[in-house]
Design an enzyme around this catalytic site. Structure first.
Site: not given
Lengths: 143, 391, 319
Positions: B293, B343
């Site tokens: 991430y 994102y």
């Protein structure tokens, strides 16, 4: 003696961007600027008068905006630059609590005469464009 | 197939607070009292609780309840939606967690000031005072307002403790961008950057500059999960979930766990890693590629340490050896990451991890990818998953 | 205004074109270092050409100069503007004439200064001013009105021209603002975003409003906790009191939010996690120094201050 650098006209090209400057607009700056320019108009130091004029608080006087614009350019150019003109279009007022971001870009550059034109904007983060204009300076021609 | 939870979960403690027209205390206080009362009724300790289940409508974050009651690490939380429909729905979450071993003791709670606070009869408007809103109130007045600023606060201290420099952050951002350059679905398809451009980019929150931060994106990602039996009949090669874990560590806050003795750390991710490895029987050496991430470049570094690819403070050297690149030890964020693809809150990462195991990534490494790691966000209660080929 | 009335108005108005607002007259004070310093301090202008005598002596100019942007300052009327109002002159007469006919709005739109010569301390700045032009009637976004332009010419004691200033002003009939529009949020000056105040934290912020930073303490086991919570995580007691922090602290970590600029906040606020002497951590601002001076381990001393019209906050200074 401190060493202060001044740009030579050879260092400058059209399209060059000046370092951005963020200025906190505080009551201190507005009142201090008004008094430093001997501007005793009550709207620049008395909030109740400014409110009667329809604004929520005191606002920056023009001579302070001019001063900040001049400083912005000579911070970049250095002290041997000679300021030839300051042409300002006035926009939204600067009030306490705002932040004005001043930006500039070289729009003309005469390598022989050393004359440089800089487009400058001062935009506050609440109401937008506060001042917009151009500053002309003369830089030393040789190094 | 029939659900396999029969007799695998047992209710052992219950408690109600006083019911009134005006509790005079916060909803968080009611939740803490109810949970503590049920723990006492069961003869358990707060530290025995490792999971929570409640309603999506409940205003008390699980981590706020856990901090208030003094619970420790958590490995499960789950919420059920649709108002009163969540009554046995939250029990359902808890039973599944216990039945599968994701948690051992789950507290199911619902706390509300439904008369003195936000009344259902007010309709759907009005100011709602939540523990979450109060939490952000400790930061908003000072201007610590953005995810970048919260991550920067951790990172400044982590760099101070480890001596890791921006060279490593650049390597993360740059190796990720180089993958995006080959991905037509990426924001930065075909657009590379160099160190000079990285260094010259605007400061966002010291020491994070523009290229250390992900995109703000519109988009959506989805993955479908089914049984191994059905998976074998479908058209794509199956990618099996070998392990998946979520975790919150003691004194967890949402992005601002600044009150731990040493806060430049992500203990919650270490718990998730440990549980994933145990569940899967895999070790760090079995992982061939990773989707880590990357809302911000430095959080990739911290996670490499949490998952055991290197020791604390060693992630800088690890990435500077080229580990994240196509031929490296751990090709990472091969879709271009959230830094450079887009994102979508990490779910685009699950998509890419699946593709890596299938052998379908646009940047498929030359080596065989038997197992891929994919992780969740950092600074919050988090988690990760280990994916492998369906046998 | 009927066409006839407008013609009569404009006949009188345009008679002001070319009228001298003032004849050439000297400033009350010569250009001087004191006023220059006052100006450079406020503007944040460190240009040594204005204030550094030693540097200036060896510069191309050989002397300090007044900031050119001060050209207009030397002849300003002064405090009487605030105490007894602006003295009357043809320009104020014209403005009054506008006002009488409903053109009460005023807006400076452009100011252009051109400089032909730099003034130095000891020089005396003279000014003369004329109403240089008045536009035809124009419909503007602000309302219908006229632009007028004054031309001020500045010279020194030797009658050498220093420069000029053209100032363009719009006098207009203000448009009626609908009541709702006049009261929009746009006219609110933003302040910092406050914390909501609930059962568990409202007492803490109320104490800040009174100048105190408190730390919650468990009455049963004496454990301190921040941020406040309803139950002690150590012993599960719900009884608590509080102690007042001395606000001695140390930086654990820090950052500065550079982008975006948030309305109501100073630019680039420095935020830090601070370990208080009492042992709990708090997030606050570091003020009174540059970002580059902040470091982990730095000792701080805090105090509660009013940071804007509505907000009291603890702020920490280098100790």
């Amino acid at each position: 003696m401190s060493d202060y650098k001044t740009l030579s006209v050879a260092d400058v090209s059209v399209g060059d961007k000046l370092p951005e400057l963020d200025i906190d607009i505080t009551s201190g700056l507005i009142v201090g600027g008004a008094l430093a320019t001997r501007d005793f108009e009550p709207v620049h130091h008395d909030k109740s008068v400014a409110q009667a004029a329809g604004l929520p608080d005191i606002f920056m006087n023009i001579l302070t905006s001019q001063g900040l614009m001049s400083r912005f350019v000579t911070d970049w150019s250095g002290p041997e630059a000679i300021v030839k003109s300051l042409d300002v279009k006035l926009g939204a007022p600067n009030l306490p609590g705002m932040v004005m971001t001043v930006a500039g870009e070289v729009t003309a550059c005469d390598a022989e005469a050393g004359v440089v034109d800089i487009a400058v904007t001062g935009e506050n983060n609440i109401w937008g464009m506060h001042m917009q204009g151009s500053v002309q300076i003369v830089l030393p021609v040789e190094g | 197939m029939v659900a396999n939870i029969k007799d695998k979960a047992v209710i052992v403690g219950v408690h109600n607070t006083e019911f009134s027209k005006d509790s005079g205390v916060s909803e968080l206080s009611l939740a803490a009292q109810a949970v503590k009362g049920a723990i006492d009724d069961a003869g358990l300790k707060p530290s025995d609780i490792d999971g929570f289940a409640t309603f999506t409508m409940d205003s008390n974050d699980e981590i706020e309840v856990a901090r208030a009651v003094g619970c420790g690490d958590m490995t499960f939380w789950g919420r059920s939606h649709y108002g009163g429909g969540a009554a046995t729905g939250s029990l359902h979450q808890a039973v599944m967690a216990v039945a599968t071993g994701m948690a051992e003791c789950v507290a199911v709670y619902r706390a509300l000031n439904g008369r003195s606070g936000h009344r259902f009869s007010d309709g759907v408007s009005g100011n709602i005072m939540t523990a979450d809103a109060i939490h952000w109130g400790w930061y908003m007045p000072y201007g610590l307002l953005t995810p970048a600023s919260w991550v920067a606060m951790f990172n400044q201290r982590w760099m101070h403790l480890t001596g890791v420099t921006k060279d490593a952050m650049f390597e993360v951002a740059h190796s990720t961008r180089e993958y995006a350059v080959n991905n037509p679905n990426a924001f930065f398809y075909g657009r590379s950057f160099d160190r000079a451009e990285y260094d010259a980019a605007r400061m966002i929150a010291d020491p994070l500059q523009l290229f250390d931060c992900c995109q703000e994106s519109d988009g959506a990602s989805c993955v479908i999960v089914t049984t191994p039996e059905r998976a074998r009949d479908l058209k794509q090669p199956g990618v099996s979930v070998r392990g998946v874990a979520q975790a919150a560590a003691a004194d967890q806050e949402q992005m601002t766990s600044f009150y731990r003795e040493e806060f430049a750390a992500i203990p919650e991710m270490e718990i998730a890693a440990k549980n994933c490895y145990e569940m899967s029987g895999l070790s760090v050496d079995d992982i061939d590629a990773a989707i880590i991430y990357d809302a911000f470049s430095p959080i990739v570094l911290w996670q490499l340490e949490a998952w055991g690819f290197c020791g604390f403070g060693e992630s800088g050297d690890f990435v500077l050896d080229g580990a994240l690149r196509p031929g490296g030890r751990l090709p990472t964020n091969t879709h271009g990451g959230q830094l450079s693809e887009g994102y979508i809150h990490g779910v685009n990462g699950i998509v890419e991890a699946t593709r890596l195991v299938r052998g379908q990534s646009l940047n498929q490494p030359d080596k065989e990818i038997n197992h891929a790691l994919v992780t969740s966000g950092v600074g919050i209660p988090t988690g990760g998953a280990l994916l492998g080929k369906l046998d | 205004m009927t066409p006839e009335e407008q013609k009569a108005f404009e006949d009188k108005l345009y008679a002001y074109v070319g009228v001298k607002v003032c004849s050439r007259k000297p400033a009350k004070d010569a250009v001087n270092e004191t006023m220059i310093r006052h100006w450079t301090e406020v503007m944040g202008d460190n240009n040594p050409a204005y204030t550094d005598m030693e540097w200036a002596a060896s510069s191309r100019r050989g002397r300090t100069i007044a900031p050119p942007a001060m050209m207009y300052v030397w002849n300003q009327e002064g405090y009487s503007v605030a105490s007894s109002g602006r003295a009357s002159d043809p320009q104020t007469d014209m403005v009054e004439f506008f006002n009488e006919h409903g053109f009460t709005g005023v807006l400076g739109t452009n100011v252009k200064q051109e400089y032909s010569r730099e003034a130095s301390p000891g020089d005396t700045v003279y000014v003369e001013m004329v109403i240089d032009s008045i536009s035809e009637r124009k419909a503007t976004a602000r309302g219908t009105g006229y632009f007028f332009e004054t031309l001020a010419t500045f010279s020194d004691q030797n009658n050498e021209t220093l420069g000029t200033q053209r100032f363009r002003v719009l006098k207009f009939i203000p448009q009626e603002q609908p009541a709702a529009a006049a009261d929009t949020n746009e006219l609110q000056v933003p302040t910092r975003i406050p914390s909501p105040r609930g059962h568990d934290n409202g007492w803490w912020w109320n104490a800040v409003d009174e100048g105190k930073v408190l730390i919650q303490r468990c009455k049963s086991c004496q454990t301190l906790r921040h941020p406040p919570r309803p139950m002690c995580g150590e012993c599960q007691s719900m009884e608590w009191d509080s102690i007042e922090s001395t606000l001695d602290g140390e930086v654990m970590s820090y950052t500065s939010l550079r982008h975006p600029k948030i309305p109501g906040y100073p630019s680039d606020p420095i935020c830090a996690v601070i370990k208080l002497a009492e042992g709990t951590n708090i997030v606050s601002n570091v003020v009174g120094c540059e970002f580059a001076d902040v470091h982990i381990g730095m000792k701080l001393k805090g105090k509660v201050e009013q940071v804007d019209e509505k907000t009291m906050l603890p702020q920490f200074y280098p100790a």
